[in-house]
Design an enzyme around this catalytic site. Structure first.
Site, PDB file in Angstrom:
ATOM      1  N   GLY A   8       0.826  -1.218   0.000  1.00  0.00           N
ATOM      2  CA  GLY A   8       0.000   0.000   0.000  1.00  0.00           C
ATOM      3  C   GLY A   8       0.850   1.254   0.000  1.00  0.00           C
ATOM      4  CB  ALA A   9       4.191   1.902  -1.086  1.00  0.00           C
ATOM      5  NE  ARG A  11      -4.609   5.908  -2.703  1.00  0.00           N
ATOM      6  CZ  ARG A  11      -5.465   5.725  -1.714  1.00  0.00           C
ATOM      7  NH1 ARG A  11      -5.738   6.696  -0.882  1.00  0.00           N
ATOM      8  NH2 ARG A  11      -6.080   4.568  -1.548  1.00  0.00           N
ATOM      9  CG  ASN A  86       1.226   1.424   4.860  1.00  0.00           C
ATOM     10  OD1 ASN A  86       1.027   2.179   5.806  1.00  0.00           O
ATOM     11  ND2 ASN A  86       0.784   1.703   3.641  1.00  0.00           N
ATOM     12  CB  SER A 138      -4.937   1.750  14.061  1.00  0.00           C
ATOM     13  OG  SER A 138      -5.750   2.773  14.610  1.00  0.00           O
ATOM     14  CE1 TYR A 151      -8.165   0.820   9.943  1.00  0.00           C
ATOM     15  CE2 TYR A 151      -8.352   1.858  12.092  1.00  0.00           C
ATOM     16  CZ  TYR A 151      -7.666   1.674  10.909  1.00  0.00           C
ATOM     17  OH  TYR A 151      -6.459   2.322  10.700  1.00  0.00           O
ATOM     18  CB  ALA A 153     -11.904  -6.580  15.395  1.00  0.00           C
ATOM     19  CE  LYS A 155      -5.124  -0.896  10.523  1.00  0.00           C
ATOM     20  NZ  LYS A 155      -4.063  -1.214   9.534  1.00  0.00           N
ATOM     21  CB  ILE A 184      -1.562   9.893  10.095  1.00  0.00           C
ATOM     22  CG1 ILE A 184      -1.008   9.059  11.271  1.00  0.00           C
ATOM     23  CG2 ILE A 184      -0.450  10.367   9.162  1.00  0.00           C
ATOM     24  CD1 ILE A 184       0.017   9.705  12.142  1.00  0.00           C
TER      25      ILE A 184
HETATM   26  P1  NAP Z   1      -4.522   5.742   2.595  1.00  0.00           P
HETATM   27  O1  NAP Z   1      -3.986   7.105   2.353  1.00  0.00           O
HETATM   28  O2  NAP Z   1      -5.972   5.483   2.413  1.00  0.00           O
HETATM   29  O3  NAP Z   1      -3.692   4.720   1.664  1.00  0.00           O
HETATM   30  C1  NAP Z   1      -3.990   3.367   1.730  1.00  0.00           C
HETATM   31  C2  NAP Z   1      -2.982   2.595   0.898  1.00  0.00           C
HETATM   32  O4  NAP Z   1      -3.300   1.199   1.048  1.00  0.00           O
HETATM   33  C3  NAP Z   1      -3.063   2.937  -0.582  1.00  0.00           C
HETATM   34  O5  NAP Z   1      -1.753   3.008  -1.086  1.00  0.00           O
HETATM   35  C4  NAP Z   1      -3.811   1.743  -1.165  1.00  0.00           C
HETATM   36  O6  NAP Z   1      -3.390   1.404  -2.471  1.00  0.00           O
HETATM   37  C5  NAP Z   1      -3.366   0.623  -0.234  1.00  0.00           C
HETATM   38  N1  NAP Z   1      -4.280  -0.513  -0.256  1.00  0.00           N
HETATM   39  C6  NAP Z   1      -5.552  -0.586   0.202  1.00  0.00           C
HETATM   40  N2  NAP Z   1      -6.060  -1.813  -0.040  1.00  0.00           N
HETATM   41  C7  NAP Z   1      -5.080  -2.527  -0.658  1.00  0.00           C
HETATM   42  C8  NAP Z   1      -4.994  -3.845  -1.154  1.00  0.00           C
HETATM   43  N3  NAP Z   1      -6.018  -4.697  -1.075  1.00  0.00           N
HETATM   44  N4  NAP Z   1      -3.831  -4.244  -1.735  1.00  0.00           N
HETATM   45  C9  NAP Z   1      -2.777  -3.391  -1.829  1.00  0.00           C
HETATM   46  N5  NAP Z   1      -2.818  -2.124  -1.378  1.00  0.00           N
HETATM   47  C10 NAP Z   1      -3.955  -1.694  -0.804  1.00  0.00           C
HETATM   48  O7  NAP Z   1      -4.195   5.242   4.064  1.00  0.00           O
HETATM   49  P2  NAP Z   1      -3.072   5.706   5.108  1.00  0.00           P
HETATM   50  O8  NAP Z   1      -3.676   6.698   6.009  1.00  0.00           O
HETATM   51  O9  NAP Z   1      -1.799   6.002   4.400  1.00  0.00           O
HETATM   52  O10 NAP Z   1      -2.951   4.355   5.952  1.00  0.00           O
HETATM   53  C11 NAP Z   1      -1.866   3.460   5.831  1.00  0.00           C
HETATM   54  C12 NAP Z   1      -1.942   2.466   6.968  1.00  0.00           C
HETATM   55  O11 NAP Z   1      -1.881   3.166   8.215  1.00  0.00           O
HETATM   56  C13 NAP Z   1      -3.250   1.665   7.004  1.00  0.00           C
HETATM   57  O12 NAP Z   1      -2.984   0.350   7.408  1.00  0.00           O
HETATM   58  C14 NAP Z   1      -4.062   2.395   8.064  1.00  0.00           C
HETATM   59  O13 NAP Z   1      -5.025   1.560   8.659  1.00  0.00           O
HETATM   60  C15 NAP Z   1      -2.971   2.792   9.035  1.00  0.00           C
HETATM   61  N6  NAP Z   1      -3.348   3.915   9.898  1.00  0.00           N
HETATM   62  C16 NAP Z   1      -3.670   5.140   9.374  1.00  0.00           C
HETATM   63  C17 NAP Z   1      -4.025   6.171  10.241  1.00  0.00           C
HETATM   64  C18 NAP Z   1      -4.406   7.540   9.742  1.00  0.00           C
HETATM   65  O14 NAP Z   1      -4.868   8.361  10.571  1.00  0.00           O
HETATM   66  N7  NAP Z   1      -4.236   7.866   8.463  1.00  0.00           N
HETATM   67  C19 NAP Z   1      -4.046   5.946  11.614  1.00  0.00           C
HETATM   68  C20 NAP Z   1      -3.712   4.688  12.098  1.00  0.00           C
HETATM   69  C21 NAP Z   1      -3.347   3.682  11.231  1.00  0.00           C
HETATM   70  P3  NAP Z   1      -4.204   1.732  -3.832  1.00  0.00           P
HETATM   71  O15 NAP Z   1      -4.663   3.173  -3.741  1.00  0.00           O
HETATM   72  O16 NAP Z   1      -3.168   1.513  -4.889  1.00  0.00           O
HETATM   73  O17 NAP Z   1      -5.336   0.755  -3.949  1.00  0.00           O
END
Ligand code: NAP
Length: 244
Positions: A8-9, A11, A86, A138, A151, A153, A155, A184
């Protein structure tokens, strides 16, 4: 040069994590699912700076896709030294509105993906007696988030997987750790208004909201060769919102 796979890199946190590892001198594999153009742009940004990066498509919620992704990487480079799990999705819903499909998708994308990727990465790591696995959980996996039960559960499952796997792999030179980010600013939180962010910041001891860089730097630290005595841990990157 170490090989680093970040799922998931394309974005958000994953993209910034790829930037930080590439800057660190590692070869990064930028996994993506839907965002092909964003992944290509990121790889170009890095290679234009003389850094080493490649993109690799896989839906990591599917075991067969993960198998193909690792086969491709192994053919190119032998194997992965550092794995950052990620990729993730979030959803806000009342518990009683969560459908079977919502539940399955949430668990498959956040938790099963971590299982599939760890399982695929480990044989190479065990053979070379070195590896770093960093799983992105998370703070809601630590304390539970209202209207995000599925979500939370999934995490929390990542935290359990991390602790158990760390015990199993300790003697193989492989560390397994978790990062539990707080709020974030990324696409995942783009539904929140400025007012929401202000309120969340005021509830946070640092008075701020986190950035993808905050999480990415923690991942680079945990993946460092010298971080060998840190394993089975959950590192909160949350401005003090959750203290464990
Ligand atoms: P984001 O901006 O929504 O980006 C999500 C990334 O995950 C995208 O690159 C997306 O790729 C990829 N992805 C989703 N489903 C996928 C799949 N089935 N196979 C491969 N890639 C997949 O999210 P983020 O905020 O950067 O979050 C990244 C991680 O941090 C997640 O695990 C999230 O739960 C965790 N997190 C985030 C926060 C926050 O506040 N943002 C807080 C706690 C934890 P595509 O676009 O190419 O599909």
């Amino acid at each position: 040069m170490r090989n680093v796979l970040i799922t998931g890199a394309s974005r958000g946190i994953g993209a910034e994590t790829a930037r930080q590892f590439a800057k660190n001198g590692d070869r990064v594999f930028i996994n993506y699912h839907h965002s092909h153009e964003a992944a290509v742009r990121l790889a170009e940004e890095l290679t234009d700076r003389g850094l080493t990066a490649a993109i690799i498509k896989a839906d990591v919620s599917k075991s067969s896709d993960v198998g193909k992704m690792f086969a491709e990487i192994e053919e190119q480079t032998g194997g992965i030294d550092v794995l950052v799990n990620n990729a993730g999705i979030a959803q806000t819903k009342l518990f009683t509105d969560i459908t079977d499909e919502d539940w399955d998708r949430m668990v498959a994308t956040n938790l099963s993906s971590t299982f599939y990727c760890c399982r695929a990465a480990l044989p190479y790591m065990i053979r070379q007696q070195f590896g770093r696995i960093i799983n992105i959980s998370s703070m809601w996996g630590q304390i539970g988030g209202s209207c995000e039960v599925h979500y939370s559960a999934a995490k929390a499952g990542i935290i359990g997987l991390t602790k158990a796997l760390a015990m199993e792999e300790g003697l193989s030179g492989i560390t397994v750790n978790c990062i539990a980010p707080g709020v974030i600013r990324t696409d995942m939180t783009s539904h929140l208004s400025d007012e929401d962010f202000k309120a969340l910041a005021s509830e946070t001891p640092t008075g701020s909201i986190g950035t993808p860089e905050d999480v990415a730097r923690a991942a680079v630290f945990l993946a460092d060769d010298s971080s060998s005595f840190i394993t089975g841990q959950v590192l909160g990157v949350n401005g003090g919102f959750v203290v464990s």
